[in-house]
Motif scaffolding. Structure first.
Motif, short mmCIF file in Angstrom:
data_model
loop_
_atom_site.label_atom_id
_atom_site.label_comp_id
_atom_site.label_asym_id
_atom_site.label_seq_id
_atom_site.Cartn_x
_atom_site.Cartn_y
_atom_site.Cartn_z
N LEU A 35 9.06 12.32 5.27
CA LEU A 35 8.91 11.88 6.33
C LEU A 35 7.42 10.87 6.31
O LEU A 35 7.12 10.70 5.59
CB LEU A 35 8.03 13.35 6.64
CG LEU A 35 9.39 14.27 6.71
CD1 LEU A 35 8.19 15.57 7.69
CD2 LEU A 35 10.10 13.96 8.08
N ILE A 36 7.71 10.11 7.39
CA ILE A 36 6.88 8.73 7.18
C ILE A 36 5.84 9.14 8.20
O ILE A 36 6.38 9.62 9.85
CB ILE A 36 7.29 7.88 7.86
CG1 ILE A 36 8.90 7.34 7.14
CG2 ILE A 36 6.40 6.33 7.97
CD1 ILE A 36 8.03 7.17 5.72
N LEU A 37 4.26 9.33 7.75
CA LEU A 37 3.53 9.68 9.20
C LEU A 37 1.79 8.91 8.84
O LEU A 37 1.42 7.58 7.57
CB LEU A 37 2.94 11.44 8.04
CG LEU A 37 4.08 12.39 8.02
CD1 LEU A 37 3.57 13.55 7.26
CD2 LEU A 37 4.15 12.96 9.69
N ASP A 90 0.05 1.78 7.98
CA ASP A 90 -0.99 2.05 7.80
C ASP A 90 -0.09 3.92 8.01
O ASP A 90 -0.98 5.12 8.87
CB ASP A 90 -1.47 1.97 9.58
CG ASP A 90 -2.38 0.70 9.08
OD1 ASP A 90 -3.54 0.49 7.90
OD2 ASP A 90 -2.60 0.22 10.48
N SER A 91 0.86 3.94 7.56
CA SER A 91 1.97 5.32 7.47
C SER A 91 2.17 5.45 5.82
O SER A 91 1.90 4.44 4.78
CB SER A 91 3.15 5.09 8.65
OG SER A 91 3.82 3.54 7.72
N VAL A 92 2.24 6.61 5.32
CA VAL A 92 3.02 6.28 3.71
C VAL A 92 4.10 7.97 3.75
O VAL A 92 4.14 8.56 4.93
CB VAL A 92 1.42 7.88 3.64
CG1 VAL A 92 1.03 8.60 3.91
CG2 VAL A 92 2.10 8.06 2.06
N GLY A 93 5.17 7.48 2.89
CA GLY A 93 6.12 8.10 2.78
C GLY A 93 5.99 9.23 2.05
O GLY A 93 5.35 9.18 0.49
N LEU A 94 6.13 10.98 2.34
CA LEU A 94 6.01 12.06 1.86
C LEU A 94 7.49 12.89 1.68
O LEU A 94 8.69 12.41 2.61
CB LEU A 94 5.19 12.83 2.35
CG LEU A 94 3.51 11.84 2.56
CD1 LEU A 94 2.50 13.36 3.06
CD2 LEU A 94 2.92 12.17 1.32
N PRO A 148 10.07 5.64 -6.38
CA PRO A 148 11.45 5.14 -6.41
C PRO A 148 12.09 4.61 -6.50
O PRO A 148 12.73 5.88 -7.49
CB PRO A 148 10.96 3.29 -6.16
CG PRO A 148 10.98 3.19 -7.70
CD PRO A 148 9.40 4.67 -7.58
N SER A 149 13.79 5.00 -6.14
CA SER A 149 14.56 5.09 -6.86
C SER A 149 15.06 4.15 -7.85
O SER A 149 14.09 3.28 -8.26
CB SER A 149 15.95 5.24 -6.06
OG SER A 149 16.38 3.48 -5.77
N ALA A 150 15.29 5.12 -9.24
CA ALA A 150 15.35 4.65 -10.34
C ALA A 150 16.53 3.33 -11.06
O ALA A 150 17.03 3.60 -12.36
CB ALA A 150 14.84 5.57 -11.90
#
Ligand code: TXA
Ligand code: MG
Length: 310
Positions: A87-89, A104-108, A134-136
């Motif tokens: 979710l980007i919040l 100004d948003s964060v991905g959780l 991130p993906s490795a």
């Protein structure tokens, strides 16, 4: 379990820990440490302005990292976490520029894999609030679905105190659905196994179809690419790798990489097949795209990006 305790303490000491999730393997660092997070970018060869997903142990930690969480985002978190959904919040003060790429948003995300959840829980006991990951894989390359694939991708870029946790083959096989929750209605930034239908049913809202201005590196047009050229929906010729549903026969001389019986299986094996094509030094992979809605949309998205690079 000892491995996980050691990995949690490595994270707390600023080291990198590659860990399994149900989607793909992630390359984690303490989301509060600028120095640790900067090592992710070095190891991946990824531009520094690309935001990272912060992985949290339960949905209760959402409020550490995000503010003004809309009702529909809570509904999605309740329905699909732990699970393959990001979710980007709107970010809180906790989520610094070095994690959000200055946005100004964060991905959780709360991942649904017992080793990832144990790692997050043990890290929390040491005072950690979230794992940026991130993906490795190296930037632009295929995401890893096994610990061996992580070693192959990043072995040369990790230090001796960094850790790779082995949690088996990733069950979903493609990255989480990313949903922008900063507007009036949810908007999909990256399709995945949490589908349009599931999101609309859970939120009672129609998805916002407008193209987002947020930066998503997975939406660069040529992402997820192997060395082999990926060709879509063409007849394969002798020597080609071939991916198609199980009802399709393998022409003579063609290297069948996968014959999935379901679209879920197609997603699960896709990246493994693309890696296998490179291991076998194939010059082309022909993939017949699945035609359905649901997760097939996400498979076609990844295939089209992989084919754009070739
Ligand atoms: O399944 C997954 O999501 C995996 C596992 C490890 O959790 N992670 C993953 O991370 O795929 P990554 O970094 O390869 O892709 C995450 C995408 C990136 O394209 C990034 O741009 C986007 O999420 N993203 C992260 N934070 C964002 C934000 N604040 N706004 C917009 N996009 C964001
Ligand atoms: Mg990625």
């Amino acid at each position: 379990m000892n491995d996980i305790l050691a990995a949690a303490s490595a994270l707390k000491n600023g080291k990198l820990v590659a860990f399994p999730t149900e989607t793909v393997y992630g390359l984690g660092a303490d989301a509060q440490s600028q120095e640790a997070v900067s090592r992710i970018y070095l190891a991946k060869g990824r531009p520094a302005d690309h935001p990272l997903i912060v992985h949290i142990p339960t949905k209760e930690q959402m409020t550490d990292w995000a503010i003004e969480i809309p009702e529909f985002a809570n509904a999605l978190a309740n329905a699909f976490w732990p699970g393959p959904m990001t979710l980007i919040l709107q970010r809180s003060e906790f989520a610094k520029d070095f994690v959000t790429g200055g946005q100004d948003s964060v991905g959780l995300r709360v991942p649904n894999h017992f080793a990832a959840l144990e790692l997050l829980a043990e890290f929390a006991k040491l005072g950690g609030r979230g794992i940026a990951a991130p993906s490795a894989n190296r930037f632009g390359k295929v995401s890893p679905t096994t610990a061996q694939a992580v070693k192959d991708e990043l072995g040369n870029y990790l230090g001796s105190e960094d850790v790779i946790l082995d949690g088996g083959f990733a069950e979903v096989g493609i990255e989480s659905t990313i949903i922008d929750c900063t507007g009036e209605a949810p908007k999909i930034l990256r399709p995945g196994s949490i589908t349009i239908e599931m999101i609309e049913k859970t939120t009672g809202l129609e998805l916002d179809q407008a193209v987002s201005s947020l930066r998503v590196s997975g939406s660069l047009e040529n992402h997820y690419s192997p060395n082999a050229k990926v060709v879509l929906d063409q007849p394969p010729v002798a020597g080609d790798g071939f991916i198609a549903m199980s009802n399709v026969e393998t022409p003579v001389g063609v290297v069948r990489l996968a014959a999935p019986a379901t679209e879920g299986e197609y997603a699960q094996f896709l990246y493994k097949c693309l890696r296998e094509a490179d291991e076998k030094s194939l010059s082309r992979v022909v993939a017949w795209q699945p035609t359905g809605s649901g997760i097939a949309i996400a498979i076609r998205d990844r295939l089209q990006r992989a084919s754009n690079a070739s």
